[in-house]
Structures are given as C-alpha cells and as structure tokens.
Design a protein around this motif. Structure first.
Motif, mmCIF file in Angstrom:
data_model
loop_
_atom_site.group_PDB
_atom_site.id
_atom_site.type_symbol
_atom_site.label_atom_id
_atom_site.label_comp_id
_atom_site.label_asym_id
_atom_site.label_seq_id
_atom_site.Cartn_x
_atom_site.Cartn_y
_atom_site.Cartn_z
ATOM 1 N N THR A 41 0.839 -1.206 0.000
ATOM 2 C CA THR A 41 0.000 0.000 0.000
ATOM 3 C C THR A 41 0.873 1.255 0.000
ATOM 4 N N ARG A 42 2.211 1.070 -0.035
ATOM 5 C CA ARG A 42 3.089 2.245 -0.088
ATOM 6 C C ARG A 42 2.946 2.949 -1.441
ATOM 7 N N GLU A 43 3.173 4.269 -1.451
ATOM 8 C CA GLU A 43 3.160 5.029 -2.706
ATOM 9 C C GLU A 43 4.375 4.633 -3.543
ATOM 10 N N PRO A 44 4.230 4.544 -4.864
ATOM 11 C CA PRO A 44 5.407 4.228 -5.689
ATOM 12 C C PRO A 44 6.456 5.335 -5.626
ATOM 13 N N MET A 129 27.008 -0.257 11.343
ATOM 14 C CA MET A 129 25.860 0.662 11.418
ATOM 15 C C MET A 129 26.154 1.959 10.671
ATOM 16 N N GLU A 130 27.422 2.420 10.709
ATOM 17 C CA GLU A 130 27.796 3.680 10.036
ATOM 18 C C GLU A 130 27.580 3.544 8.523
ATOM 19 N N VAL A 131 28.025 2.398 7.981
ATOM 20 C CA VAL A 131 27.878 2.171 6.535
ATOM 21 C C VAL A 131 26.396 2.164 6.171
ATOM 22 N N LEU A 132 25.627 1.534 7.043
ATOM 23 C CA LEU A 132 24.191 1.432 6.818
ATOM 24 C C LEU A 132 23.524 2.806 6.733
ATOM 25 N N LYS A 133 23.879 3.635 7.704
ATOM 26 C CA LYS A 133 23.306 4.973 7.770
ATOM 27 C C LYS A 133 23.675 5.773 6.510
ATOM 28 N N GLU A 134 24.931 5.640 6.142
ATOM 29 C CA GLU A 134 25.443 6.364 4.971
ATOM 30 C C GLU A 134 24.715 5.915 3.698
ATOM 31 N N ARG A 135 24.518 4.571 3.554
ATOM 32 C CA ARG A 135 23.840 4.054 2.358
ATOM 33 C C ARG A 135 22.410 4.570 2.274
ATOM 34 N N LEU A 136 21.762 4.609 3.414
ATOM 35 C CA LEU A 136 20.370 5.057 3.443
ATOM 36 C C LEU A 136 20.275 6.537 3.059
ATOM 37 N N ILE A 137 21.236 7.330 3.548
ATOM 38 C CA ILE A 137 21.256 8.757 3.204
ATOM 39 C C ILE A 137 21.545 8.921 1.707
ATOM 40 N N ASN A 138 22.554 8.194 1.207
ATOM 41 C CA ASN A 138 22.939 8.331 -0.202
ATOM 42 C C ASN A 138 21.838 7.899 -1.158
ATOM 43 N N ARG A 139 21.009 6.930 -0.698
ATOM 44 C CA ARG A 139 19.927 6.460 -1.551
ATOM 45 C C ARG A 139 18.945 7.594 -1.842
ATOM 46 N N GLY A 140 18.835 8.516 -0.902
ATOM 47 C CA GLY A 140 18.041 9.728 -1.129
ATOM 48 C C GLY A 140 16.555 9.521 -1.286
ATOM 49 N N THR A 141 16.044 8.384 -0.792
ATOM 50 C CA THR A 141 14.621 8.113 -0.996
ATOM 51 C C THR A 141 13.785 8.485 0.224
ATOM 52 N N PHE A 147 13.185 8.549 7.418
ATOM 53 C CA PHE A 147 14.558 8.136 7.759
ATOM 54 C C PHE A 147 14.617 7.751 9.243
ATOM 55 N N GLU A 148 14.047 8.600 10.089
ATOM 56 C CA GLU A 148 14.056 8.322 11.536
ATOM 57 C C GLU A 148 13.339 7.014 11.832
ATOM 58 N N ARG A 149 12.203 6.796 11.169
ATOM 59 C CA ARG A 149 11.431 5.561 11.393
ATOM 60 C C ARG A 149 12.254 4.341 11.012
ATOM 61 N N ARG A 150 12.939 4.447 9.874
ATOM 62 C CA ARG A 150 13.736 3.315 9.408
ATOM 63 C C ARG A 150 14.905 3.040 10.352
ATOM 64 N N MET A 151 15.571 4.115 10.827
ATOM 65 C CA MET A 151 16.705 3.927 11.741
ATOM 66 C C MET A 151 16.243 3.262 13.043
ATOM 67 N N HIS A 152 15.063 3.647 13.470
ATOM 68 C CA HIS A 152 14.515 3.094 14.707
ATOM 69 C C HIS A 152 14.295 1.584 14.593
ATOM 70 N N ARG A 153 13.878 1.159 13.421
ATOM 71 C CA ARG A 153 13.568 -0.255 13.206
ATOM 72 C C ARG A 153 14.824 -1.118 13.072
ATOM 73 N N ILE A 154 15.935 -0.450 12.736
ATOM 74 C CA ILE A 154 17.129 -1.205 12.378
ATOM 75 C C ILE A 154 17.655 -2.102 13.510
ATOM 76 N N SER A 155 17.637 -1.600 14.756
ATOM 77 C CA SER A 155 18.203 -2.435 15.825
ATOM 78 C C SER A 155 17.343 -3.678 16.044
ATOM 79 N N MET A 156 16.044 -3.542 15.898
ATOM 80 C CA MET A 156 15.171 -4.727 15.989
ATOM 81 C C MET A 156 15.549 -5.714 14.878
ATOM 82 N N GLU A 157 15.722 -5.182 13.663
ATOM 83 C CA GLU A 157 15.998 -6.058 12.525
ATOM 84 C C GLU A 157 17.339 -6.768 12.679
ATOM 85 N N MET A 158 18.353 -6.056 13.174
ATOM 86 C CA MET A 158 19.686 -6.658 13.319
ATOM 87 C C MET A 158 19.625 -7.884 14.236
#
Ligand code: 5GP
Length: 199
Positions: A41-44, A129-141, A147-158
């Motif tokens: 249901t996410r927007e394209p 985690m640093e590489v991860l953060k950088e990749r997410l920023i560079n992706r620019g999406t 971004f904050e929501r995704r970072m918050h979820r990351i520790s659960m996912e790891m």
C-alpha cells in the motif's frame, strides 16, 4: 531428471543493508531466477513500475487480498502493508525456479515456517551501522521522518539475523553475490539429492 529444484529465497536485511542490489545482480546472472513482486500500500517511488517492482494497491484492495487468502504472508512495515502473493510462490516452485523474495525479517520467518526446506532465508548484514546509515542517506529516498522511522527499526531487525538459515556480511557486492549464489545452488542440489534418496 533436472538436477535443480524450485526454491524460495528470502532476503532480509535492515534498510540500506543492500539486499535489493544483491537481488538485482542475481537476476542479471541467472535466467532461472525470478523476482517475487509483492503487493504494497506504499506510494510508488519515482522510478518504480507497477507490476514490476510492486503491485501498488490501496488499503481496501490489500485487505481484499488478505481476506481471499491470496497472500502467503503480510506485515505492516513503516506504516504500510506489504505481502507475498501465494500464486507467485506456487508458480516458481512448480516450474523449478528460484524465487527471490525481498522481504522484512518477520515475513521471512513466516515463509520459512510455511515452506520449510523449500525455503532458504538469508540475512544480509551491513558491514557496520555507520555504513548502513550512509547508504540510506545516499539512496536519497527518505524524508526526515521516514529516515528516523527506518533507523529506529534497524536495531530490531539486526537482532533477527540469528533466526535465518544463513547470514552474509555485505562487504563487497561482487563477493556477496558470489557467496549467495553458491549458497542457493548448494541448497538446490541438496534438495534434489534428498528427493532422489527418498528422504
Ligand atoms: P521498501 O518500502 O523499502 O520497498 O520496503 C520496506 C520493507 O518492506 C523492506 O524491508 C522490504 O524488504 C519489505 N517488504 C517488501 N515486500 C515485502 C513483502 O511482500 N512482505 C513483507 N513482509 N515485507 C516486504
């Protein structure tokens, strides 16, 4: 008899972990590998194509899929629904294809429970985690709040990594792709051998 079996390969990683790029490379290199087009249901995003990247549905359409049993699993991720179509999984298994599933950690565990040995779960770990953060920023999406929501979820996912069949550290794309390809092909051969031994 073919020495290859159908296989569902679930890739999960924290956002920015690189699983989507790994999937694309595997698809380029193997013509019996296919991509599981999920419903969401996410927007394209601007470069995404309906029916190729996702089936983009509204909430009502998605809920109809749930009710009709058309989905093998679904989860709410970052405030949107995402789900795997049962028909896509069946088609791949019936045709002895490898179906690559780009999926969140919980969905991967659900598919493993459902499909057992016909399903291989691979957790792609970012080098740090640093590489991860950088990749997410560079992706620019991402917007600031997504971004904050995704970072918050990351520790659960790891923390979910240990529940996967295999974990691969994504240091270099080409090494990761080769490693994953070897894991997949060994698994397919193992399934065929087990079948021919009658186990
Ligand atoms: P994105 O919005 O970045 O495309 O995806 C967000 C998250 O949803 C990613 O972790 C992605 O792997 C996951 N995802 C994509 N398709 C599915 C699906 O069919 N089922 C589940 N459970 N997760 C999915």
């Amino acid at each position: 008899m073919s020495n290859k079996s159908g296989l569902l390969v679930c890739f999960a990683s924290p956002s920015g972990g690189g699983k989507t790029t790994v999937c694309h490379k595997l698809l380029e290199r193997n013509d019996d590998y296919f991509f599981s087009v999920s419903c969401t249901t996410r927007e394209p995003r601007p470069d995404e194509i309906d029916g190729k990247d996702y089936h983009f549905l509204n909430k009502k359409e998605f809920e109809e899929k749930i009710e009709s049993g058309a989905l093998d699993e679904y989860e709410e991720v970052h405030g949107n629904y995402y789900g795997t179509l049962h028909s896509a999984v069946q088609e791949a298994l019936d045709n002895k294809q490898v179906l690559l599933v780009d999926i969140d950690v919980k969905g991967a565990i659900t598919l493993k429970d459902k499909y057992g040995e016909q399903c291989l779960t691979i957790f792609i770990r970012p080098p740090s985690m640093e590489v991860l953060k950088e990749r997410l920023i560079n992706r620019g999406t991402e917007t600031e709040s997504s971004f904050e929501r995704r970072m918050h979820r990351i520790s659960m996912e790891m923390n979910f990594g240990k529940h996967f069949d295999r974990q691969v550290i994504n240091n270099s794309l080409s090494d990761t792709v080769e490693e994953v390809e070897t894991i997949i092909e060994n698994k397919r051969t193992g399934i065929m051998e087990a079948m021919s031994n009658g186990s």
